[in-house]
Design a protein around this motif. Structure first.
Motif, PDB file in Angstrom:
ATOM      1  N   UNK A 194       0.825  -1.205   0.000  1.00  8.80           N
ATOM      2  CA  UNK A 194       0.000   0.000   0.000  1.00  8.80           C
ATOM      3  C   UNK A 194       0.864   1.262   0.000  1.00  8.80           C
ATOM      4  N   UNK A 195       1.968   1.244   0.749  1.00 11.54           N
ATOM      5  CA  UNK A 195       2.885   2.387   0.752  1.00 11.54           C
ATOM      6  C   UNK A 195       3.434   2.626  -0.652  1.00 11.54           C
ATOM      7  N   UNK A 196       3.832   1.532  -1.311  1.00  7.04           N
ATOM      8  CA  UNK A 196       4.336   1.645  -2.689  1.00  7.04           C
ATOM      9  C   UNK A 196       3.264   2.201  -3.607  1.00  7.04           C
ATOM     10  N   UNK A 197       2.029   1.669  -3.488  1.00  7.85           N
ATOM     11  CA  UNK A 197       0.969   2.107  -4.394  1.00  7.85           C
ATOM     12  C   UNK A 197       0.705   3.603  -4.224  1.00  7.85           C
ATOM     13  N   UNK A 199      -8.267  -0.744   3.787  1.00 12.40           N
ATOM     14  CA  UNK A 199      -8.060   0.372   4.717  1.00 12.40           C
ATOM     15  C   UNK A 199      -6.868   1.223   4.303  1.00 12.40           C
ATOM     16  N   UNK A 200      -5.768   0.574   3.950  1.00 18.22           N
ATOM     17  CA  UNK A 200      -4.555   1.314   3.590  1.00 18.22           C
ATOM     18  C   UNK A 200      -4.711   2.065   2.265  1.00 18.22           C
ATOM     19  N   UNK A 201      -5.582   1.568   1.383  1.00 19.27           N
ATOM     20  CA  UNK A 201      -5.759   2.204   0.077  1.00 19.27           C
ATOM     21  C   UNK A 201      -6.967   3.140   0.031  1.00 19.27           C
ATOM     22  N   UNK A 202      -7.713   3.224   1.123  1.00 21.40           N
ATOM     23  CA  UNK A 202      -8.906   4.067   1.127  1.00 21.40           C
ATOM     24  C   UNK A 202      -8.600   5.529   0.790  1.00 21.40           C
ATOM     25  N   UNK A 203      -7.505   6.119   1.298  1.00 19.45           N
ATOM     26  CA  UNK A 203      -7.234   7.516   0.943  1.00 19.45           C
ATOM     27  C   UNK A 203      -7.124   7.745  -0.561  1.00 19.45           C
ATOM     28  N   UNK A 204      -6.466   6.837  -1.283  1.00 18.61           N
ATOM     29  CA  UNK A 204      -6.323   7.027  -2.729  1.00 18.61           C
ATOM     30  C   UNK A 204      -7.637   6.719  -3.446  1.00 18.61           C
ATOM     31  N   UNK A 205      -8.419   5.786  -2.926  1.00  8.66           N
ATOM     32  CA  UNK A 205      -9.749   5.546  -3.498  1.00  8.66           C
ATOM     33  C   UNK A 205     -10.604   6.805  -3.386  1.00  8.66           C
ATOM     34  N   UNK A 206     -10.534   7.465  -2.240  1.00  6.40           N
ATOM     35  CA  UNK A 206     -11.387   8.630  -1.999  1.00  6.40           C
ATOM     36  C   UNK A 206     -10.927   9.854  -2.783  1.00  6.40           C
ATOM     37  N   UNK A 207      -9.641   9.934  -3.107  1.00  2.00           N
ATOM     38  CA  UNK A 207      -9.164  11.104  -3.833  1.00  2.00           C
ATOM     39  C   UNK A 207      -9.273  10.947  -5.344  1.00  2.00           C
ATOM     40  N   UNK A 208      -9.686   9.761  -5.809  1.00  2.00           N
ATOM     41  CA  UNK A 208      -9.856   9.528  -7.244  1.00  2.00           C
ATOM     42  C   UNK A 208     -10.968  10.426  -7.774  1.00  2.00           C
ATOM     43  N   UNK A 209     -10.708  11.112  -8.883  1.00  2.00           N
ATOM     44  CA  UNK A 209     -11.671  12.086  -9.402  1.00  2.00           C
ATOM     45  C   UNK A 209     -12.991  11.439  -9.789  1.00  2.00           C
TER      46      UNK A 209
END
Length: 312
Positions: free
Chosen positions: A84-87, A131-141
């Motif tokens: 998740x950190x890498x992604x 959980x770890x990827x939720x921030x990037x899911x939420x910031x997706x346009x």
């Protein structure tokens, strides 16, 4: 009855999709379909060697396919966190998170952190990854989706909160059914929390029906049972639909514009085991919101993975 096939998928150009267990079976077929539709697919695989082999196979059929292979071991929370950190460092968007990888009906073993493997990989691993990827899911346009693969076997499942790791009593099919029920409970609870937060992310559960993959063979092979391995291969050949068709519910759940979130998608044909995908009813226990909240809390405690989402 639905007549949907992947030919009905809209263009996925410009979208980024992450598929766990992308190197074989349903994960491989879903990855192929996403790539053919123009998506960039991150192939999260426990074995990067098998992942690279799968990547080359897809590229031979679709020379323009955009694919990245990365190692992810869902049986190790440290591997999940590192992935998740890498992604998050590499990508600023995630349109589809396909929680697909899993193990089925294997002899009892434990993950790196001591969880019973079926519960640990099928549920806890994907719970932590999401959980770890939720921030990037939420910031997706664009709207993004989390699609969690369950099984019709979830209908037999019960969550044993007194023995989540099956330490007191282990039956491989009971443990598998528990993990698959956990997948549906998680998918529904995640969607409720996302709705409460007003997030542009939806959560959907799906199941492949009876599809011929290597998943059915791993249990008999792990037990060293040649007879059961041969019997399973024969059953797959006679009764199962292809892995390609088994991927249709996941693809439908990930891309169909009619999906609102909180659905359960599976084959609509014979006994819901084969055929075109559509919405189905999951088990009564999968709609137990008290059990879902209790499982959510237990999963956060076990994985030390937290969601910045309000209670529904």
């Amino acid at each position: 009855m639905s007549d949907w096939t992947p030919a009905d998928m809209s263009s996925q150009a410009g979208k980024t999709v992450l598929v766990t267990g992308a190197n074989s079976g349903i994960g491989f077929e879903a990855t192929t379909a996403f790539a053919a539709a123009g998506a960039h697919v991150v192939m999260a695989c426990r074995s990067t060697d098998r992942g690279r082999d799968a990547k080359r196979e897809i590229e031979s059929e679709y020379p323009g396919a955009s694919l990245t292979v990365r190692d992810l071991d869902l049986a190790d929370l440290n591997s999940i966190r590192a992935f998740a950190d890498w992604y998050r460092a590499e990508y600023d968007a995630l349109h589809v998170l396909a929680n697909n990888a899993g193990v089925m009906a294997i002899p009892r073993s434990e993950t790196a952190q001591g969880f019973e493997t079926q519960f640990g990989v099928n549920h806890l691993g994907h719970f932590a990854l999401t959980a770890h990827l939720l921030p990037v899911l939420r910031q997706t346009n664009d709207e993004s989706r989390v699609v969690t693969q369950s099984s019709g076997v979830h209908e037999r499942g019960r969550i044993d909160f007194d023995d989540l790791q099956s330490e007191d009593d282990y039956d491989k099919w009971t443990a598998y059914a528990q993990s698959k029920l956990a997948n549906v409970l998680f998918a529904y609870e995640l969607d409720r929390r996302l709705r409460t937060a007003g997030a542009s992310v939806t959560s959907v559960a799906c199941h492949p029906g009876y599809a011929a993959t290597n998943l059915q063979l791993r249990g008999p092979e792990a037990e060293g049972s040649r007879l059961r391995t041969l019997a399973m291969k024969a059953a797959n050949a006679v009764f199962a639909q292809s892995a390609e068709q088994g991927a249709w519910p996941l693809l439908y759940a990930a891309t169909n514009p009619d999906i609102d979130g909180g659905e359960y998608i599976g084959p609509t044909g014979l006994f819901n085991m084969r055929g075109h995908p559509g919405q189905q009813e999951s088990s009564e226990r999968s709609h137990d919101e008290n059990a879902a909240r209790r499982l959510w809390t237990a999963s956060e405690d076990l994985t030390d993975a937290s969601y910045d989402l309000p209670d529904p």
